[in-house]
Write a protein that holds these residues in place. Structure first.
Motif, PDB file in Angstrom:
ATOM      1  N   LEU A 117       0.889  -0.968   0.134  1.00  0.00           N
ATOM      2  CA  LEU A 117       0.075   0.043  -0.040  1.00  0.00           C
ATOM      3  C   LEU A 117       1.031   1.232   0.052  1.00  0.00           C
ATOM      4  CD1 LEU A 117      -2.679  -1.104   2.491  1.00  0.00           C
ATOM      5  CD2 LEU A 117      -3.152  -0.706   0.218  1.00  0.00           C
ATOM      6  N   THR A 118       2.030   1.309   0.924  1.00  0.00           N
ATOM      7  CA  THR A 118       2.865   2.531   0.710  1.00  0.00           C
ATOM      8  C   THR A 118       3.518   2.592  -0.488  1.00  0.00           C
ATOM      9  OG1 THR A 118       3.365   2.059   3.226  1.00  0.00           O
ATOM     10  CG2 THR A 118       4.697   3.437   2.125  1.00  0.00           C
ATOM     11  N   LEU A 119       3.970   1.826  -0.871  1.00  0.00           N
ATOM     12  CA  LEU A 119       4.789   1.813  -2.469  1.00  0.00           C
ATOM     13  C   LEU A 119       3.972   2.221  -3.355  1.00  0.00           C
ATOM     14  CD1 LEU A 119       7.240  -1.278  -2.011  1.00  0.00           C
ATOM     15  CD2 LEU A 119       7.759   1.338  -1.998  1.00  0.00           C
ATOM     16  N   ALA A 120       2.750   1.624  -3.546  1.00  0.00           N
ATOM     17  CA  ALA A 120       1.708   1.594  -4.728  1.00  0.00           C
ATOM     18  C   ALA A 120       0.980   2.947  -4.626  1.00  0.00           C
ATOM     19  CB  ALA A 120       0.828   0.293  -4.915  1.00  0.00           C
ATOM     20  N   LEU A 121       0.609   3.415  -3.348  1.00  0.00           N
ATOM     21  CA  LEU A 121      -0.361   4.462  -3.250  1.00  0.00           C
ATOM     22  C   LEU A 121      -0.026   5.658  -2.533  1.00  0.00           C
ATOM     23  CD1 LEU A 121      -3.158   4.997  -4.596  1.00  0.00           C
ATOM     24  CD2 LEU A 121      -4.178   4.319  -2.575  1.00  0.00           C
ATOM     25  N   VAL A 122       0.480   5.425  -1.295  1.00  0.00           N
ATOM     26  CA  VAL A 122       1.032   6.404  -0.154  1.00  0.00           C
ATOM     27  C   VAL A 122       2.033   7.302  -0.903  1.00  0.00           C
ATOM     28  CG1 VAL A 122       1.669   6.824   2.067  1.00  0.00           C
ATOM     29  CG2 VAL A 122      -0.010   4.906   1.766  1.00  0.00           C
ATOM     30  N   ILE A 123       3.139   6.550  -1.352  1.00  0.00           N
ATOM     31  CA  ILE A 123       4.296   7.579  -1.694  1.00  0.00           C
ATOM     32  C   ILE A 123       4.083   8.423  -2.766  1.00  0.00           C
ATOM     33  CG2 ILE A 123       6.838   7.258  -2.650  1.00  0.00           C
ATOM     34  CD1 ILE A 123       7.439   5.253  -0.799  1.00  0.00           C
ATOM     35  N   PRO A 124       3.444   7.921  -3.786  1.00  0.00           N
ATOM     36  CA  PRO A 124       3.113   8.838  -5.039  1.00  0.00           C
ATOM     37  C   PRO A 124       2.139   9.921  -4.698  1.00  0.00           C
ATOM     38  CG  PRO A 124       2.314   6.549  -5.806  1.00  0.00           C
ATOM     39  CD  PRO A 124       3.112   6.488  -4.266  1.00  0.00           C
ATOM     40  N   ILE A 125       0.831   9.393  -4.380  1.00  0.00           N
ATOM     41  CA  ILE A 125      -0.123  10.360  -3.850  1.00  0.00           C
ATOM     42  C   ILE A 125       0.240  11.363  -2.922  1.00  0.00           C
ATOM     43  CG2 ILE A 125      -2.559  10.667  -3.432  1.00  0.00           C
ATOM     44  CD1 ILE A 125      -2.090   9.440  -6.007  1.00  0.00           C
ATOM     45  N   GLY A 126       0.857  10.640  -1.783  1.00  0.00           N
ATOM     46  CA  GLY A 126       1.267  11.575  -0.615  1.00  0.00           C
ATOM     47  C   GLY A 126       2.207  12.475  -1.230  1.00  0.00           C
ATOM     48  N   SER A 127       3.240  12.288  -2.028  1.00  0.00           N
ATOM     49  CA  SER A 127       4.143  13.144  -2.583  1.00  0.00           C
ATOM     50  C   SER A 127       3.525  14.403  -3.164  1.00  0.00           C
ATOM     51  CB  SER A 127       5.430  12.678  -3.413  1.00  0.00           C
ATOM     52  OG  SER A 127       5.934  11.383  -2.746  1.00  0.00           O
ATOM     53  N   SER A 128       2.647  14.150  -4.103  1.00  0.00           N
ATOM     54  CA  SER A 128       1.791  15.100  -4.789  1.00  0.00           C
ATOM     55  C   SER A 128       0.910  16.093  -3.919  1.00  0.00           C
ATOM     56  CB  SER A 128       0.735  14.473  -5.654  1.00  0.00           C
ATOM     57  OG  SER A 128       1.271  13.901  -6.714  1.00  0.00           O
ATOM     58  N   VAL A 129       0.483  15.609  -2.702  1.00  0.00           N
ATOM     59  CA  VAL A 129      -0.327  16.263  -1.938  1.00  0.00           C
ATOM     60  C   VAL A 129       0.795  16.995  -0.822  1.00  0.00           C
ATOM     61  CG1 VAL A 129      -1.465  16.252   0.410  1.00  0.00           C
ATOM     62  CG2 VAL A 129      -2.006  14.617  -1.568  1.00  0.00           C
ATOM     63  N   ILE A 130       1.773  16.602  -0.594  1.00  0.00           N
ATOM     64  CA  ILE A 130       2.939  17.593   0.075  1.00  0.00           C
ATOM     65  C   ILE A 130       3.381  18.648  -0.696  1.00  0.00           C
ATOM     66  CG2 ILE A 130       5.139  17.383   1.203  1.00  0.00           C
ATOM     67  CD1 ILE A 130       4.563  14.530   2.135  1.00  0.00           C
ATOM     68  N   VAL A 131       3.584  18.281  -2.029  1.00  0.00           N
ATOM     69  CA  VAL A 131       4.057  19.290  -2.723  1.00  0.00           C
ATOM     70  C   VAL A 131       3.181  20.611  -3.191  1.00  0.00           C
ATOM     71  CG1 VAL A 131       5.116  19.598  -5.195  1.00  0.00           C
ATOM     72  CG2 VAL A 131       5.890  17.805  -3.961  1.00  0.00           C
ATOM     73  N   SER A 132       1.967  20.164  -3.160  1.00  0.00           N
ATOM     74  CA  SER A 132       0.798  21.000  -3.525  1.00  0.00           C
ATOM     75  C   SER A 132       0.787  22.102  -2.364  1.00  0.00           C
ATOM     76  CB  SER A 132      -0.320  20.502  -3.666  1.00  0.00           C
ATOM     77  OG  SER A 132      -1.023  19.858  -2.683  1.00  0.00           O
ATOM     78  N   PHE A 133       1.071  21.782  -1.307  1.00  0.00           N
ATOM     79  CA  PHE A 133       1.062  22.656   0.104  1.00  0.00           C
ATOM     80  C   PHE A 133       2.536  23.269   0.472  1.00  0.00           C
ATOM     81  CE2 PHE A 133      -2.929  20.111   0.779  1.00  0.00           C
ATOM     82  CZ  PHE A 133      -3.678  21.157   0.755  1.00  0.00           C
ATOM     83  N   THR A 134       3.594  22.899  -0.210  1.00  0.00           N
ATOM     84  CA  THR A 134       4.831  23.262  -0.129  1.00  0.00           C
ATOM     85  C   THR A 134       5.235  24.469  -0.897  1.00  0.00           C
ATOM     86  OG1 THR A 134       5.360  21.137   0.397  1.00  0.00           O
ATOM     87  CG2 THR A 134       7.258  22.510   0.123  1.00  0.00           C
ATOM     88  N   ASP A 135       5.802  25.601  -0.431  1.00  0.00           N
ATOM     89  CA  ASP A 135       6.440  26.778  -1.227  1.00  0.00           C
ATOM     90  C   ASP A 135       7.706  26.120  -2.126  1.00  0.00           C
ATOM     91  OD1 ASP A 135       6.642  29.112  -2.052  1.00  0.00           O
ATOM     92  OD2 ASP A 135       7.985  29.921  -0.500  1.00  0.00           O
ATOM     93  N   ARG A 136       8.624  25.470  -1.478  1.00  0.00           N
ATOM     94  CA  ARG A 136       9.685  25.012  -2.392  1.00  0.00           C
ATOM     95  C   ARG A 136      10.255  23.732  -1.601  1.00  0.00           C
ATOM     96  NH1 ARG A 136      14.045  29.769  -2.760  1.00  0.00           N
ATOM     97  NH2 ARG A 136      15.084  28.055  -3.893  1.00  0.00           N
ATOM     98  N   ILE A 137      10.456  22.951  -2.778  1.00  0.00           N
ATOM     99  CA  ILE A 137      10.905  21.675  -2.006  1.00  0.00           C
ATOM    100  C   ILE A 137      12.119  21.710  -1.234  1.00  0.00           C
ATOM    101  CG2 ILE A 137      11.531  19.228  -2.477  1.00  0.00           C
ATOM    102  CD1 ILE A 137       9.532  19.216  -4.960  1.00  0.00           C
ATOM    103  N   ALA A 138      13.176  22.375  -1.977  1.00  0.00           N
ATOM    104  CA  ALA A 138      14.696  22.563  -1.337  1.00  0.00           C
ATOM    105  C   ALA A 138      14.455  23.136   0.254  1.00  0.00           C
ATOM    106  CB  ALA A 138      15.311  23.564  -2.438  1.00  0.00           C
ATOM    107  N   LEU A 139      13.367  23.934   0.529  1.00  0.00           N
ATOM    108  CA  LEU A 139      13.566  24.359   1.903  1.00  0.00           C
ATOM    109  C   LEU A 139      13.290  23.511   3.071  1.00  0.00           C
ATOM    110  CD1 LEU A 139      11.491  27.945   1.253  1.00  0.00           C
ATOM    111  CD2 LEU A 139      14.171  27.439   1.283  1.00  0.00           C
ATOM    112  N   GLY A 140      12.744  22.291   2.611  1.00  0.00           N
ATOM    113  CA  GLY A 140      12.645  21.152   3.562  1.00  0.00           C
ATOM    114  C   GLY A 140      11.493  21.349   4.232  1.00  0.00           C
ATOM    115  N   ILE A 141      11.372  20.469   5.622  1.00  0.00           N
ATOM    116  CA  ILE A 141      10.065  20.377   6.352  1.00  0.00           C
ATOM    117  C   ILE A 141      10.195  21.538   7.232  1.00  0.00           C
ATOM    118  CG2 ILE A 141       8.819  18.855   7.914  1.00  0.00           C
ATOM    119  CD1 ILE A 141      10.563  16.391   6.753  1.00  0.00           C
TER     120      ILE A 141
END
Length: 593
Positions: free
Chosen positions: A331-355
């Motif tokens: 479940l993590t590899l097939a769905l959580v990682i790709p969809i979760g990454s898209s969700v995180i990036v959509s709310f992130t100003d710049r990926i390089a700035l980190g968490i």
């Protein structure tokens, strides 16, 4: 058949004879025959003609562009003389073969774990399998790029510098495609495991076979047809996939046949001849895979169910650590990682700035929702096209399913075969076929050219959705007794009235599901929209893919989530409203004797 035979209870075929009860004479055309001919005409224009055009173009280059260069198979050999196209052919075969093996093993293994008792994460696996199938591949591929690229979350946020090299190589991409397509094997194997013959397993154990020996020599042979079916579906899905190479275009050079077709018609000069040759190879390889699958199935018998068969998946919940950890990893590899990454990036100003909370933003959503913006135009265009395609697909699929189920129309096998084969035709091949047909000089001179017109996207959307909608409706119509239609016919009801008053109310739920499925698939069809989109028409899949290619990852992910969420809400609202309406129109008398 005479009226007396009706009185004796003899069955009345719906199509072999007119409902008046008189014998069919000569070549008399019944109403069912007329409906069947209309279905054949629709499928011919939507599916058979484009597929035929691709095959003709391969042996007669220029036949549909007014530049015929003769007949022969020499055009098929040209792909071997061009390094890029040759590499694309090899890459496609490699990806499809490896993904079919890995995805088939993964899907079958998870299905066996799921049905070996009641796996605690079993329901989550079921939901995830359908979600992965419904989600467009380019969205999942974009999620993996956002996670695994050099500037992605794995490297920038978690310090996992080995991930880019692990994913962005041919074997890593094959694993990603296996994760995208394993639900085909999971669902087919799960269906085969609904019934179990424990006697065979007990007999093997009494003869000293251990768990692995039982699995290899008893369990797997019983479900071999389902496993092979899933592997073939994975092979076909990956071979015809356009989303992964489209998403990879700006990150990793890995040409495939489908992307080479897209390049051939978007370069200068446009090479329709090369596109036709590559589309021929895609179609031919898929047909070979399907034929090989049927030959394997016919080589031996696989019928093993007996009177002692028991329903699988019963008993206490299996909370064992290992199978549930394996399910969670899938479940993590097939769905959580790709969809979760898209969700995180959509709310992130710049990926390089980190968490960090100072890196959270809503500016990407504000950008795509800007009044009068391209996203809103693309969303409106895609929804209008998808709505028309869904209605058209629902009508044609309902007519096709009715003719196949309730009539003796002589071309029923052609209808069924067309709908089956078109399931294996990828969007890029269908798109090329539509260009050949609707941009041909003869069609243009007749004033019927649709290439460059938005309506061609509607027709292509219908063609892509009809096969799936037909499968949904065939199962529902198989439950409707033919005697109901015979009774209505004896009372003088014509074909239209029988369909509207008997069939439609009984299969209304399936009809709504088939139509909504067509709507969802047409909304995010990147392959067809990329090939057939008029130059000045904004459509959602192209908008998202273009934003991603331009490095606007936040805007691309925000647009995807907004459009996906809105599509799900529309489908859920229409589904709920239709169920409520059906309960009012067709009241049930539950509890009454």
């Amino acid at each position: 058949m005479t009226d007396a035979s009706f009185a004796k209870g003899a069955p009345a075929p719906l199509s072999g004879q007119p409902f008046s009860g008189r014998r069919r004479k000569g070549l008399r055309i019944t109403a069912e025959d007329g409906l069947g001919l209309a279905v054949i005409l629709a499928l011919g224009l939507l599916v058979l003609a484009p597929m035929g055009a691709v095959l003709v173009q391969a042996v007669a280059p220029g036949a549909f562009t007014g530049q015929l260069r003769g007949f022969g198979l020499w055009g098929l050999l040209e792909i071997l003389e061009r390094p890029l196209w040759r590499r694309a052919l090899w890459n496609s075969l490699f990806l499809a073969t490896v993904a079919a093996v890995l995805g088939g093993l993964m899907g079958a293994g998870l299905a066996i774990l799921r049905h070996n008792g009641r796996l605690a994460l079993g329901p989550a696996l079921d939901v995830a399998a359908w979600a992965i199938i419904i989600l467009p591949s380019f969205i999942l591929a974009q999620g993996w790029i956002l996670f695994a690229s050099r500037g992605g979350l794995a490297n920038q946020w978690f310090g996992l510098g080995f991930v880019p090299d692990l994913v962005f190589n041919p074997w890593g991409l094959a694993v990603v495609m296996a994760l995208k397509s394993f639900p085909f094997a999971y669902l087919t194997t799960s269906a085969a495991l609904q019934w179990r013959m424990e006697d065979f397993i007990h007999a093997a154990r009494l003869n000293g076979a251990g768990p692995l020996r039982v699995l290899w020599s008893v369990r797997l042979p019983m479900v071999l047809p389902a496993v092979l079916s899933g592997a073939v579906l994975i092979f076909i899905d990956v071979l015809g996939d356009f989303g992964l190479p489209a998403a990879l275009a700006t990150t990793y050079r890995f040409p495939t046949l489908t992307y080479a077709i897209y390049v051939a018609i978007n370069q200068s000069p446009i090479r329709f001849d090369l596109a036709g040759v590559m589309a021929f190879y895609v179609t031919a390889i898929m047909l070979v895979a399907v034929v090989a699958y049927f030959r394997v199935l016919r080589s031996r018998r696989y019928d093993f169910l007996g009177a002692k068969a028991r329903m699988g998946g019963t008993g206490p919940v299996n909370r064992a650590l290992l199978p549930n950890v394996l399910a969670l990893a899938a479940l993590t590899l097939a769905l959580v990682i790709p969809i979760g990454s898209s969700v995180i990036v959509s709310f992130t100003d710049r990926i390089a700035l980190g968490i960090g909370t100072d890196n959270l933003t809503l500016r990407h959503y504000a950008y795509v929702l800007e009044t009068g913006g391209a996203f809103l135009r693309a969303l409106q265009s895609s929804m209008w096209i998808a709505a028309q395609a869904a209605v058209g697909a629902g009508i044609i699929a309902a007519a096709a399913a009715y003719v196949v189920t309730f009539s003796g129309f002589r071309l029923n096998r052609l209808i069924d075969l067309t709908c089956t084969l078109s399931l294996a035709v990828p969007g890029v091949v269908l798109g090329i076929g539509y260009i050949f047909i609707w941009n041909a000089p003869l069609v243009d001179r007749a004033g019927l050219s649709l290439y460059g017109h938005p309506f061609i996207l509607v027709l292509a959307g219908i063609a892509g959705a009809v096969p799936i909608a037909v499968r949904v409706l065939l199962g529902a119509m198989a439950q409707v007794p033919a005697t109901m239609l015979q009774a209505a016919a004896l009372q003088g009801a014509g074909l239209a009235r029988r369909i509207l008053t008997v069939v439609v109310p009984l299969v209304a739920a399936a009809l709504v599901s088939a139509t909504l499925t067509a709507f969802g698939s047409a909304m995010f069809d990147l392959a067809i929209t990329s090939i057939l989109r008029p130059p000045r028409l904004d459509v959602l899949p192209v908008y998202v893919n273009r934003a991603f290619e331009q490095g606007q990852f936040g805007a691309a992910t925000a647009a995807t989530l907004l459009a996906g969420g809105l599509t799900v809400l529309i489908i859920a609202a229409i589904s709920a409203a239709s169920r409520r309406l059906l309960r009012r129109l067709i009241p049930t008398d539950a509890g009454k004797g």
